[in-house]
Write a protein that holds these residues in place. Structure first.
Motif, mmCIF file in Angstrom:
data_model
loop_
_atom_site.group_PDB
_atom_site.id
_atom_site.type_symbol
_atom_site.label_atom_id
_atom_site.label_comp_id
_atom_site.label_asym_id
_atom_site.label_seq_id
_atom_site.Cartn_x
_atom_site.Cartn_y
_atom_site.Cartn_z
ATOM 1 N N LEU A 102 -7.566 122.907 96.015
ATOM 2 C CA LEU A 102 -8.621 121.906 95.863
ATOM 3 C C LEU A 102 -9.847 122.516 95.175
ATOM 4 O O LEU A 102 -10.432 121.902 94.257
ATOM 5 N N LEU A 103 -10.238 123.696 95.587
ATOM 6 C CA LEU A 103 -11.398 124.361 94.970
ATOM 7 C C LEU A 103 -11.131 124.706 93.501
ATOM 8 O O LEU A 103 -12.013 124.549 92.649
ATOM 9 N N LEU A 104 -9.924 125.160 93.199
ATOM 10 C CA LEU A 104 -9.593 125.511 91.815
ATOM 11 C C LEU A 104 -9.634 124.283 90.911
ATOM 12 O O LEU A 104 -10.167 124.328 89.794
ATOM 13 N N ILE A 105 -9.075 123.165 91.403
ATOM 14 C CA ILE A 105 -9.071 121.943 90.569
ATOM 15 C C ILE A 105 -10.491 121.436 90.374
ATOM 16 O O ILE A 105 -10.911 121.089 89.255
ATOM 17 N N GLY A 106 -11.281 121.377 91.474
ATOM 18 C CA GLY A 106 -12.650 120.880 91.362
ATOM 19 C C GLY A 106 -13.501 121.765 90.473
ATOM 20 O O GLY A 106 -14.238 121.276 89.593
ATOM 21 N N LEU A 107 -13.421 123.083 90.679
ATOM 22 C CA LEU A 107 -14.228 124.012 89.885
ATOM 23 C C LEU A 107 -13.781 124.029 88.428
ATOM 24 O O LEU A 107 -14.614 124.057 87.500
ATOM 25 N N GLU A 112 -14.761 122.379 82.717
ATOM 26 C CA GLU A 112 -14.408 121.616 81.502
ATOM 27 C C GLU A 112 -15.566 120.747 81.052
ATOM 28 O O GLU A 112 -15.836 120.625 79.839
ATOM 29 N N TYR A 113 -16.244 120.082 82.045
ATOM 30 C CA TYR A 113 -17.385 119.230 81.680
ATOM 31 C C TYR A 113 -18.563 120.071 81.171
ATOM 32 O O TYR A 113 -19.200 119.739 80.174
ATOM 33 N N ILE A 114 -18.863 121.142 81.867
ATOM 34 C CA ILE A 114 -20.047 121.931 81.525
ATOM 35 C C ILE A 114 -19.847 122.688 80.210
ATOM 36 O O ILE A 114 -20.738 122.717 79.339
ATOM 37 N N LEU A 115 -18.677 123.313 80.075
ATOM 38 C CA LEU A 115 -18.398 124.101 78.868
ATOM 39 C C LEU A 115 -17.841 123.257 77.731
ATOM 40 O O LEU A 115 -17.624 123.785 76.620
ATOM 41 N N LYS A 116 -17.570 121.999 77.996
ATOM 42 C CA LYS A 116 -17.027 121.065 77.000
ATOM 43 C C LYS A 116 -15.759 121.634 76.365
ATOM 44 O O LYS A 116 -15.628 121.732 75.145
ATOM 45 N N ASP A 118 -11.211 122.160 77.089
ATOM 46 C CA ASP A 118 -10.023 121.581 77.711
ATOM 47 C C ASP A 118 -9.143 122.725 78.221
ATOM 48 O O ASP A 118 -8.537 123.462 77.441
ATOM 49 N N MET A 119 -9.072 122.888 79.513
ATOM 50 C CA MET A 119 -8.254 123.934 80.122
ATOM 51 C C MET A 119 -6.838 123.467 80.449
ATOM 52 O O MET A 119 -6.046 124.227 80.993
ATOM 53 N N GLY A 120 -6.539 122.217 80.168
ATOM 54 C CA GLY A 120 -5.202 121.698 80.441
ATOM 55 C C GLY A 120 -5.000 121.230 81.865
ATOM 56 O O GLY A 120 -3.871 120.897 82.271
ATOM 57 N N ILE A 121 -6.090 121.205 82.671
ATOM 58 C CA ILE A 121 -5.955 120.756 84.065
ATOM 59 C C ILE A 121 -5.529 119.293 84.109
ATOM 60 O O ILE A 121 -4.780 118.878 84.990
ATOM 61 N N ASP A 122 -6.025 118.511 83.109
ATOM 62 C CA ASP A 122 -5.712 117.080 83.100
ATOM 63 C C ASP A 122 -4.232 116.817 82.858
ATOM 64 O O ASP A 122 -3.736 115.725 83.155
ATOM 65 N N ARG A 123 -3.507 117.780 82.304
ATOM 66 C CA ARG A 123 -2.099 117.550 81.958
ATOM 67 C C ARG A 123 -1.139 118.299 82.894
ATOM 68 O O ARG A 123 0.006 118.557 82.539
ATOM 69 N N ILE A 124 -1.644 118.658 84.089
ATOM 70 C CA ILE A 124 -0.771 119.341 85.052
ATOM 71 C C ILE A 124 0.362 118.427 85.501
ATOM 72 O O ILE A 124 1.534 118.821 85.560
ATOM 73 N N LEU A 125 0.023 117.159 85.759
ATOM 74 C CA LEU A 125 1.036 116.214 86.261
ATOM 75 C C LEU A 125 1.623 115.355 85.148
ATOM 76 O O LEU A 125 2.832 115.100 85.136
ATOM 77 N N PHE A 126 0.754 114.875 84.251
ATOM 78 C CA PHE A 126 1.217 113.971 83.196
ATOM 79 C C PHE A 126 0.699 114.477 81.857
ATOM 80 O O PHE A 126 -0.504 114.543 81.645
ATOM 81 N N ASN A 148 -17.623 116.215 94.235
ATOM 82 C CA ASN A 148 -17.271 115.870 95.623
ATOM 83 C C ASN A 148 -16.083 116.703 96.117
ATOM 84 O O ASN A 148 -16.057 117.153 97.276
ATOM 85 N N PHE A 149 -15.062 116.897 95.258
ATOM 86 C CA PHE A 149 -13.908 117.710 95.669
ATOM 87 C C PHE A 149 -14.313 119.166 95.886
ATOM 88 O O PHE A 149 -13.808 119.829 96.811
ATOM 89 N N LEU A 150 -15.216 119.662 95.040
ATOM 90 C CA LEU A 150 -15.677 121.038 95.213
ATOM 91 C C LEU A 150 -16.426 121.193 96.542
ATOM 92 O O LEU A 150 -16.187 122.145 97.304
ATOM 93 N N LEU A 151 -17.304 120.215 96.842
ATOM 94 C CA LEU A 151 -18.037 120.260 98.112
ATOM 95 C C LEU A 151 -17.098 120.101 99.303
ATOM 96 O O LEU A 151 -17.246 120.782 100.328
ATOM 97 N N SER A 152 -16.132 119.181 99.183
ATOM 98 C CA SER A 152 -15.155 118.975 100.265
ATOM 99 C C SER A 152 -14.331 120.238 100.494
ATOM 100 O O SER A 152 -14.059 120.623 101.642
ATOM 101 N N GLY A 153 -13.929 120.892 99.377
ATOM 102 C CA GLY A 153 -13.153 122.124 99.506
ATOM 103 C C GLY A 153 -13.948 123.222 100.194
ATOM 104 O O GLY A 153 -13.417 123.965 101.027
ATOM 105 N N MET A 154 -15.232 123.325 99.855
ATOM 106 C CA MET A 154 -16.072 124.329 100.494
ATOM 107 C C MET A 154 -16.218 124.041 101.991
ATOM 108 O O MET A 154 -16.187 124.959 102.831
#
Length: 608
Positions: A102-107, A112-116, A118-126, A148-154
């Motif tokens: 959860l922390l890895l996906i959120g972070l 990706e947003y901050i550095l603009k 594409d790390m390929g996280i969006d295409r892990i499933l599809f 929210n996922f990053l905070l929830s993971g923490m």
């Protein structure tokens, strides 16, 4: 001293919060299941391309696959961190693995947003998927969703670590998640897209994403409800109760009044100033009404608390009086059994606020009651002539029920009909209320104690007071009887010891006589042994003489026997000749008699 006081306060707090803590933890497990199922359903919608499962309503934003996957992971982690499974290593490891993902996906998404990039996280499933409505990327979750996922993971990571002091940090983190999600939910309801879309199109959050985030926040808060911020909310103190009762109105009323304001402005064309005034008055009115009813409930609770405190004080005073009475009773051990019983009876009457009382003892087979003690007031009021003191239990009335039923019997209306009543003799004390109890020694009823004519009804508290006093009395009397029996046994033992000493003295005298007799016997034995030796020598000499005489006698006997045999042989020969002669004479006589018969003369010889 302060530490001890704080420890006592903590113990009381734990006792008061136990019920709400357990309920909160159960709710947390339920929410974890809902979160897991919600994410799983959305994933199925993406797998089988079912739009209704991706978004709640056509035209609304769809939940991204990565978001759904994160909710599945969150629900699983929250479930593994439940109270029943937290201490098992396999569940903690599973929760730690889920939190790491959860922390890895959120972070990663935030990067990706901050550095603009594409790390390929969006295409892990599809790898390829159609763009959903209100979605800037195929599968990338929104910026605020990633936060929210990053905070929830923490927060869940702190739960995995099991550091109680960090629970307040965990709760603050999920409160941020809950507040941001609830703000977006209000934006959906009020029709304010900037609340959930933001300035950039990529920051949209799906409606069911907000709901699952709220469940995640609540589930994590309820995960450790006995510490941190939640310990004050789940407590049974006044502050906790007020917070729980004010919380619904604090959320529902402002949100509802804001919706009414918007509805009135759109449909009734009211001015913004009037709408704000309406919201303010609505909030004030609703909160005042709720506070009024809350104050009524609190006042009723306070009245009950005061009543409980009064009852508790009365119980404490009564308990102190009982303890003092038992202590005083324990100091009466030097009194006789009769004095102990009378003191216990009068004390039991005072503690139960009665006017009369009695004590009866039961025989071994529990068939006969022997009335031993009456209270002074009962003896003064009773005018029965020839009072019996021995009763068969089968023939007794209400006061024998304690033995038959083997439990305390209370009758607060003695005048009312009762199947066990058998009437009272003339002159008997008038009874309005009656209570008696059995006194047990192990499993056996050994006595019955009763009191009567209390002004108020007898209760279980009276039963306890009288039972404690009578049990203390019986212990003292039993101890007294055991002491008396021990004294008697000691006296008997001393008498037996004296007899034994006398017997020992007699035995010692007999032993001395026996020793003298033994010494005389030893001397006699020595004389006998000497006499025996002399006798044996004489016997040997005599035996030798006898043997020599025997030899000579045997020779003489042989000679005499031989002479005797010869004489007997001669005698036999002479005897045979004499017998032959006699036989011949008889034959001649028979012939003479024959001739006489032939001649016709009488027989001369009488020979047959």
């Amino acid at each position: 001293m302060m530490r001890a006081k704080e420890f006592d306060q903590q113990i009381i707090k734990m006792q008061l919060t136990g019920l709400y803590v357990e309920r909160a933890q159960q709710i947390s497990e339920i929410f974890s299941v809902f979160i897991f199922l919600g994410g799983s359903i959305v994933l199925l919608g993406w797998v089988f391309d079912i739009p209704d499962l991706k978004s709640i309503y056509t035209g609304l934003a769809a939940m991204r696959p990565n978001t759904a996957l994160c909710f599945v992971i969150t629900g699983l982690a929250l479930w593994c961190l439940g109270k029943k499974r937290m201490d098992k290593i396999r569940f903690r490891l599973t929760a730690a693995l889920c939190v790491t993902v959860l922390l890895l996906i959120g972070l990663g998404t935030l990067c990706e947003y901050i550095l603009k990039c594409d790390m390929g996280i969006d295409r892990i499933l599809f790898k390829q998927a159609p763009v959903a409505s209100l979605t800037a990327s195929i599968a990338r979750m929104s910026f605020n969703t990633a936060i929210n996922f990053l905070l929830s993971g923490m927060a869940l990571l702190i739960a995995v670590i099991k550091k109680t002091k960090l629970n307040i940090v965990m709760q603050c983190l999920v409160l941020i998640v809950g507040f941001s999600s609830f703000l977006s939910l209000i934006g959906y309801w009020y029709g304010a897209p900037s609340f959930y879309i933001g300035e950039k199109f990529s920051r949209v959050m799906a409606l069911h994403t907000m709901v699952l985030f709220i469940l995640t926040a609540l589930g994590t808060l309820f995960l450790r409800p006995d510490s941190g911020l939640m310990s004050e909310i789940t407590s049974d103190f006044t502050g906790g109760r007020i917070f729980r009762r004010l919380l619904p109105i604090a959320i529902i009323v402002p949100v509802g009044m804001g919706f009414l304001k918007l509805f009135a402005q759109k449909n009734l064309q009211l001015s913004n100033e009037f709408g704000v005034s309406l919201v303010a008055m609505g909030n004030i009115s609703a909160i005042l009404i709720y506070i009024y009813f809350l104050s009524v409930l609190l006042n009723r609770g306070e009245i009950k608390r005061k009543e409980l405190e009064l009852a508790s004080n009365q119980f404490r005073e009564s308990n102190e009086a009982r303890q003092q009475a038992l202590l005083d009773l324990s100091l009466k051990s030097e009194l006789s059994s009769s004095e102990i019983a009378n003191y216990s009876l009068e004390t039991g009457i005072d503690q139960t606020h009665s006017k009369i009382g009695y004590i009866a003892f039961v025989n071994e087979d529990e068939t006969v009651l022997t009335m031993q003690y009456w209270s002074k007031s009962a003896m003064a009021e009773c005018s029965v002539i020839n009072k019996p003191i021995v009763y068969a239990i089968k023939d007794t009335g209400l006061w024998g029920e304690a033995v038959r039923r083997r439990e305390a019997v209370i009758n607060n209306d003695y005048a009312a009909p009762h199947p066990a009543k058998k009437g009272t003799p003339a002159g008997h004390v008038k009874l309005t209320r009656h209570m008696n109890i059995p006194v047990f020694d192990k499993q056996k009823v050994v006595a019955v104690a009763g009191v009567g004519n209390k002004e108020a009804d007898y209760t279980q508290s009276d039963v306890t007071a009288l039972t404690l006093m009578m049990e203390g009395m019986w212990r003292l009397i039993s101890h007294k009887r055991a002491e008396e029996a021990l004294i008697a046994a000691n006296q008997q033992l001393q008498a037996n010891e004296q007899q034994l000493r006398a017997s020992n003295q007699q035995l010692s005298a007999n032993e001395q006589q026996l020793r003298a007799a033994n010494q005389q016997l030893a001397a006699t034995e020595q004389e006998l042994r000497a006499s025996k030796t002399i006798l044996e020598e004489k016997i040997k000499d005599r035996t030798k003489e006898l043997e020599e005489s025997k030899s000579s006698l045997e020779v003489q006997v042989k000679e005499k026997t031989w002479d005797l045999h010869e004489k007997m042989a001669s005698l036999e020969r002479v005897n045979k000749i004499m017998i032959d002669r006699e036989l011949r004479v008889i034959e001649i006589k028979k012939e003479v008699n024959q001739l006489c018969r032939e001649l016709g003369k009488p027989e001369l010889y009488g020979v047959s």
